[in-house]
Design a protein around this motif. Structure first.
Motif, PDB file in Angstrom:
ATOM      1  N   ASP A  77      12.161   3.179  -5.133  1.00 15.91           N
ATOM      2  CA  ASP A  77      11.781   1.773  -4.970  1.00 15.91           C
ATOM      3  C   ASP A  77      11.156   1.862  -3.455  1.00 15.91           C
ATOM      4  OD1 ASP A  77      12.394   1.034  -7.408  1.00 15.91           O
ATOM      5  OD2 ASP A  77      13.401  -0.770  -6.876  1.00 15.91           O
ATOM      6  N   THR A  80       7.786   3.924  -3.378  1.00 11.38           N
ATOM      7  CA  THR A  80       6.619   3.150  -4.174  1.00 11.38           C
ATOM      8  C   THR A  80       6.181   1.857  -3.618  1.00 11.38           C
ATOM      9  OG1 THR A  80       8.244   1.813  -5.637  1.00 11.38           O
ATOM     10  CG2 THR A  80       7.492   3.935  -6.561  1.00 11.38           C
ATOM     11  N   ALA A  82       7.966  -0.762  -3.835  1.00 11.87           N
ATOM     12  CA  ALA A  82       8.602  -2.116  -4.560  1.00 11.87           C
ATOM     13  C   ALA A  82       9.851  -2.568  -3.652  1.00 11.87           C
ATOM     14  CB  ALA A  82       8.994  -1.675  -5.876  1.00 11.87           C
ATOM     15  N   LEU A  83      10.657  -1.777  -2.990  1.00 12.75           N
ATOM     16  CA  LEU A  83      11.535  -2.373  -2.353  1.00 12.75           C
ATOM     17  C   LEU A  83      11.295  -3.455  -1.384  1.00 12.75           C
ATOM     18  CD1 LEU A  83      14.830  -2.410  -1.888  1.00 12.75           C
ATOM     19  CD2 LEU A  83      14.339  -0.690  -0.527  1.00 12.75           C
ATOM     20  N   TYR A  85       8.594  -5.377  -1.149  1.00 10.68           N
ATOM     21  CA  TYR A  85       7.969  -6.724  -1.847  1.00 10.68           C
ATOM     22  C   TYR A  85       9.084  -7.352  -2.335  1.00 10.68           C
ATOM     23  CZ  TYR A  85       5.500  -9.665  -4.669  1.00 10.68           C
ATOM     24  OH  TYR A  85       4.610 -10.871  -5.389  1.00 10.68           O
ATOM     25  N   LEU A  86      10.374  -6.567  -2.816  1.00  6.80           N
ATOM     26  CA  LEU A  86      11.604  -7.264  -3.347  1.00  6.80           C
ATOM     27  C   LEU A  86      12.045  -8.005  -2.200  1.00  6.80           C
ATOM     28  CD1 LEU A  86      13.213  -7.561  -5.935  1.00  6.80           C
ATOM     29  CD2 LEU A  86      14.403  -5.671  -5.164  1.00  6.80           C
ATOM     30  N   LEU A  87      12.233  -7.309  -0.949  1.00  7.23           N
ATOM     31  CA  LEU A  87      13.037  -7.775   0.066  1.00  7.23           C
ATOM     32  C   LEU A  87      12.391  -8.993   0.857  1.00  7.23           C
ATOM     33  CD1 LEU A  87      14.497  -4.488   1.674  1.00  7.23           C
ATOM     34  CD2 LEU A  87      15.799  -6.246   0.306  1.00  7.23           C
ATOM     35  N   ALA A  88      11.030  -9.144   0.434  1.00  7.05           N
ATOM     36  CA  ALA A  88      10.143 -10.205   1.033  1.00  7.05           C
ATOM     37  C   ALA A  88      10.491 -11.467   0.165  1.00  7.05           C
ATOM     38  CB  ALA A  88       8.974  -9.889   1.143  1.00  7.05           C
ATOM     39  N   LEU A 270      11.324  -0.294   6.510  1.00  8.06           N
ATOM     40  CA  LEU A 270      11.063  -0.376   5.197  1.00  8.06           C
ATOM     41  C   LEU A 270       9.822   0.551   4.777  1.00  8.06           C
ATOM     42  CD1 LEU A 270      10.867  -4.307   4.495  1.00  8.06           C
ATOM     43  CD2 LEU A 270      12.783  -2.666   4.124  1.00  8.06           C
ATOM     44  N   SER A 275       2.979  -2.630   0.980  1.00  9.44           N
ATOM     45  CA  SER A 275       3.406  -3.937   1.440  1.00  9.44           C
ATOM     46  C   SER A 275       3.347  -4.047   2.788  1.00  9.44           C
ATOM     47  CB  SER A 275       4.655  -3.787   0.558  1.00  9.44           C
ATOM     48  OG  SER A 275       5.104  -5.366   0.499  1.00  9.44           O
ATOM     49  N   LEU A 276       4.832  -4.321   3.440  1.00 16.14           N
ATOM     50  CA  LEU A 276       4.862  -4.619   4.701  1.00 16.14           C
ATOM     51  C   LEU A 276       4.731  -3.416   5.444  1.00 16.14           C
ATOM     52  CD1 LEU A 276       7.936  -7.026   4.185  1.00 16.14           C
ATOM     53  CD2 LEU A 276       5.881  -7.739   4.999  1.00 16.14           C
TER      54      LEU A 276
ATOM     55  N   VAL B  51      12.566 -10.234   7.560  1.00 15.02           N
ATOM     56  CA  VAL B  51      12.900  -9.019   7.003  1.00 15.02           C
ATOM     57  C   VAL B  51      13.201  -7.893   7.975  1.00 15.02           C
ATOM     58  CG1 VAL B  51      12.044  -9.232   4.738  1.00 15.02           C
ATOM     59  CG2 VAL B  51      10.673  -8.243   6.688  1.00 15.02           C
ATOM     60  N   ARG B  73      13.020 -17.749   3.673  1.00 13.74           N
ATOM     61  CA  ARG B  73      12.161 -17.036   2.602  1.00 13.74           C
ATOM     62  C   ARG B  73      12.100 -18.006   1.418  1.00 13.74           C
ATOM     63  NH1 ARG B  73      14.612 -12.274   4.470  1.00 13.74           N
ATOM     64  NH2 ARG B  73      16.179 -12.155   2.901  1.00 13.74           N
ATOM     65  N   TYR B  78       4.995 -15.041  -0.390  1.00 14.84           N
ATOM     66  CA  TYR B  78       4.566 -14.167   0.290  1.00 14.84           C
ATOM     67  C   TYR B  78       3.497 -13.163  -0.548  1.00 14.84           C
ATOM     68  CZ  TYR B  78       4.320  -9.451   2.385  1.00 14.84           C
ATOM     69  OH  TYR B  78       4.023  -8.246   2.846  1.00 14.84           O
ATOM     70  N   PRO B  80       1.425  -9.671  -0.083  1.00 14.11           N
ATOM     71  CA  PRO B  80       1.084  -8.660   0.479  1.00 14.11           C
ATOM     72  C   PRO B  80      -0.270  -8.089   0.187  1.00 14.11           C
ATOM     73  CG  PRO B  80       2.292  -8.055  -1.536  1.00 14.11           C
ATOM     74  CD  PRO B  80       2.301  -9.369  -1.449  1.00 14.11           C
ATOM     75  N   GLU B  82      -1.139  -5.460  -1.251  1.00 15.61           N
ATOM     76  CA  GLU B  82      -1.115  -4.730  -2.270  1.00 15.61           C
ATOM     77  C   GLU B  82       0.171  -4.671  -2.939  1.00 15.61           C
ATOM     78  OE1 GLU B  82      -2.820  -0.901  -2.451  1.00 15.61           O
ATOM     79  OE2 GLU B  82      -2.395  -0.607  -4.753  1.00 15.61           O
ATOM     80  N   ILE B  84       3.631  -4.310  -4.883  1.00 14.24           N
ATOM     81  CA  ILE B  84       3.941  -3.228  -5.940  1.00 14.24           C
ATOM     82  C   ILE B  84       4.872  -3.969  -6.878  1.00 14.24           C
ATOM     83  CG2 ILE B  84       5.120  -1.172  -6.007  1.00 14.24           C
ATOM     84  CD1 ILE B  84       2.323  -0.895  -4.565  1.00 14.24           C
TER      85      ILE B  84
END
Lengths: 277, 294
Positions: A77, A80, A82-83, A85-88, A270, A275-276, B51, B73, B78, B80, B82, B84
């Motif tokens: 994750d 890719t 995905a992690l 984005y998940l943590l945001a 991250l 993402s971030l 974060v 949050r 949010y 981004p 792009e 994922i």
């Protein structure tokens, strides 16, 4: 909970996991069928042989799948994006890691339940289970080993930035625990003429050995089968040995998982992709 | 105040990514973070999301971000550059994030309709175009109906039409009362969306101004491209010259530089001179460096 369910669903769709489940369940069923001689006078012996074979199956398969699934999870994750984005989202890092762990653990335990369930059913149908309690205890021990390996896998996943590195670490640990650990201890014991008590204690640190010794105790009263080290353990610890081994396996679940949680909670770096940044 | 940042500082080892940045953002504002790569835009957004660790004080919707990152949050949607997503359908993705955010799934259909991706709800996310994925990310961001939207270069990977549609959607959300904070490299995006720009350079806040002022400082002007027929061309140039407009003839059109609120002024001058304007459009940027149409 949402994350646990997603991980469980993902695991059940994972081809590698499906192959493992089919292989484990198939082999467990085959072992229980092969070990049945048919005569009732052999039933006790066949039950022990089946359980012993299942123990060896668990020792080979469960660490491999537990370590690799855990190792690939967070690192994949992270790689890719995905992690990040998940943590945001409004979740904490502890919730993310625990959610993923619980989902993967459910999938792993479901697989073990299926394998042991089919084997147990086959034994029961042929009247081969003479000690259901002992059999269930072996299943519980396999659960604990699976969770311990998953904890290790997650720790690898937290430590490694890339999936390949996490999987490499997991496979090395698997080799170390399954093969190299035993060989290393045997070699060291021969060369240094290590006392038998020390040989047993060093070997018993390995969670796989903990599982093996505890499982043997569920099918026979002593550890003669393990040779002098087994006899030493029986004499030294007596009835306390099984609870001690259970506690040891629990520690192998909790310590790596807690380490992974602490490290992950402190991590800020991250994966940047997508993402971030 | 919706967001209050005071002496926001972030260090990575010896490198300082943000250096005592202070700003406030009011309810309903649309604020752009402008700056080159490494200026500190994304670091600022990461601080807002809680974060990453930082020094200084930062409150979002009255919540101390450093102490209550998760709670902060919940007040932020949010998007981004792009997003994922996991390997799920659009609907499964919405349900997953609704459960993750612990909000009712009742808004899912409305949001998918609002983002015009409801007809794709059973498609896998991987089968969506970049524009649709961004609209899905926006739908996910809006699930909990947060008062603040934080967007990190949200249109950077979109084609022109998708960019325009996305900006229009964000504008509507801002008009409806959402506070919008976004980072951008695109002057047309900033001009269209932002009411204020925070300019960051080397981790420091160097300027706070309206978008048109930034465009002028950067030499990036907004142009009105006016189309007139050939018989009126000479007269058009004469009128623009007399009225003091900066202009550049270009084929059958004329580019006229416009300032704050001045879009109608050149058109009004041409109308007064009885010159029929066939068409016009707005263009942001440096005419010598290329252009972006509004």
């Amino acid at each position: 909970m949402a994350l646990s369910e997603k991980e469980l669903r993902d695991a059940l769709r994972n081809r590698w996991f499906i192959v493992f489940t089919i292989a484990f369940a198939g082999l467990a069923l085959a072992l229980s069928a092969l070990m049945q001689p048919g005569g009732s006078q052999f039933q006790v012996a066949s039950y022990s042989r089946t359980t012993a074979s299942l123990i060896n199956l668990v020792l080979l398969f469960v660490p491999l799948i537990g370590l690799t699934l855990g190792a690939a999870n967070l690192a994949g994750d992270r790689e890719t994006g995905a992690l990040a984005y998940l943590l945001a989202q409004p979740v904490t890092r502890v919730e993310v890691l625990l959610g993923k762990y619980l989902g993967m653990a459910s999938a792993l335990l479901a697989t073990l339940t299926l394998g042991f369930g089919l084997a147990g059913l086959a034994l029961a149908l042929q009247g081969g289970i003479n000690d259901a309690g002992g059999y269930l205890l072996t299943v519980v021990l396999a659960y604990l080993l699976a969770l311990a390996m998953l904890s290790f896998g997650f720790l690898m996943s937290v430590l490694a930035q890339k999936t390949a590195a996490a999987l490499g670490g997991a496979l090395f640990l698997w080799l170390l625990l399954v093969f190299l650990g035993d060989l290393g201890i045997m070699g060291t014991a021969v060369i240094t003429q290590m006392p038998i008590g020390s040989v047993f204690l060093i070997a018993a640190i390995n969670p796989l050995q903990m599982f093996k010794i505890a499982s043997i105790l569920t099918i026979q009263a002593n550890l003669e089968v393990l040779g002098p080290a087994g006899l030493y353990a029986s004499n030294q610890f007596g009835n306390a040995l099984l609870p001690l081994l259970l506690a040891g396996l629990l520690l192998w679940i909790v310590v790596p998982l807690l380490s992974a949680l602490v490290l992950f909670a402190r991590q800020e770096k991250l994966t940047l992709k997508g993402s971030l940044k | 105040m919706m967001i209050i940042a005071k002496d926001l500082t972030k260090r990575y080892g010896k490198a300082t990514a943000l250096n005592r940045v202070s700003f406030t953002i009011e309810l309903g504002e649309a604020v752009a973070l402008w700056g080159s790569n490494g200026a500190g835009k994304t670091t600022t957004l990461r601080c807002l999301l809680g974060v990453q660790g930082f020094e200084g004080e930062l409150t979002v919707n009255g919540i101390d971000v450093r102490r209550q990152g998760k709670a902060a949050r919940t007040a932020i949607g949010y998007v981004p550059q792009e997003a994922i997503f996991y390997d799920m359908t659009v609907l499964e993705t919405m349900r997953f994030y609704a459960r993750l955010k612990q909000v009712s799934a009742s808004r899912i259909n409305d949001l998918l309709q609002q983002m015009q991706i409801d007809i794709h709800s059973h498609k896998r996310v991987s089968a969506l175009s970049g524009g649709m994925k961004q609209r899905l990310a926006l739908a996910v961001a809006l699930l909990a109906d947060p008062p603040i939207l934080v967007l990190d270069e949200p249109t950077a990977s979109l084609d022109v039409k998708a960019q325009r549609d996305f900006i229009h959607t964000i504008q509507s959300l801002n008009y409806a009362g959402k506070t919008v904070v976004f980072s951008s490299h695109r002057m047309d995006e900033v001009m269209a969306l932002a009411s204020r720009v925070l300019v960051l350079a080397d981790g420091a806040l160097t300027l706070e101004c309206p978008p048109y002022e930034l465009a002028e400082k950067l030499g990036l002007h907004r142009w009105l491209r006016v189309y007139v027929s050939a018989p009126h061309r000479e007269n058009t140039l004469r009128v623009l010259e007399e009225q003091g407009f900066v202009y550049t003839p270009n084929g059958r059109s004329v580019y006229v530089q416009i300032g704050k609120g001045g879009k109608l002024a050149p058109l009004h001058s041409l109308q007064m001179a009885s010159i029929p304007v066939e068409d016009f459009d707005l263009i942001d940027g440096d005419l010598n460096q290329g252009e972006s149409h509004d």
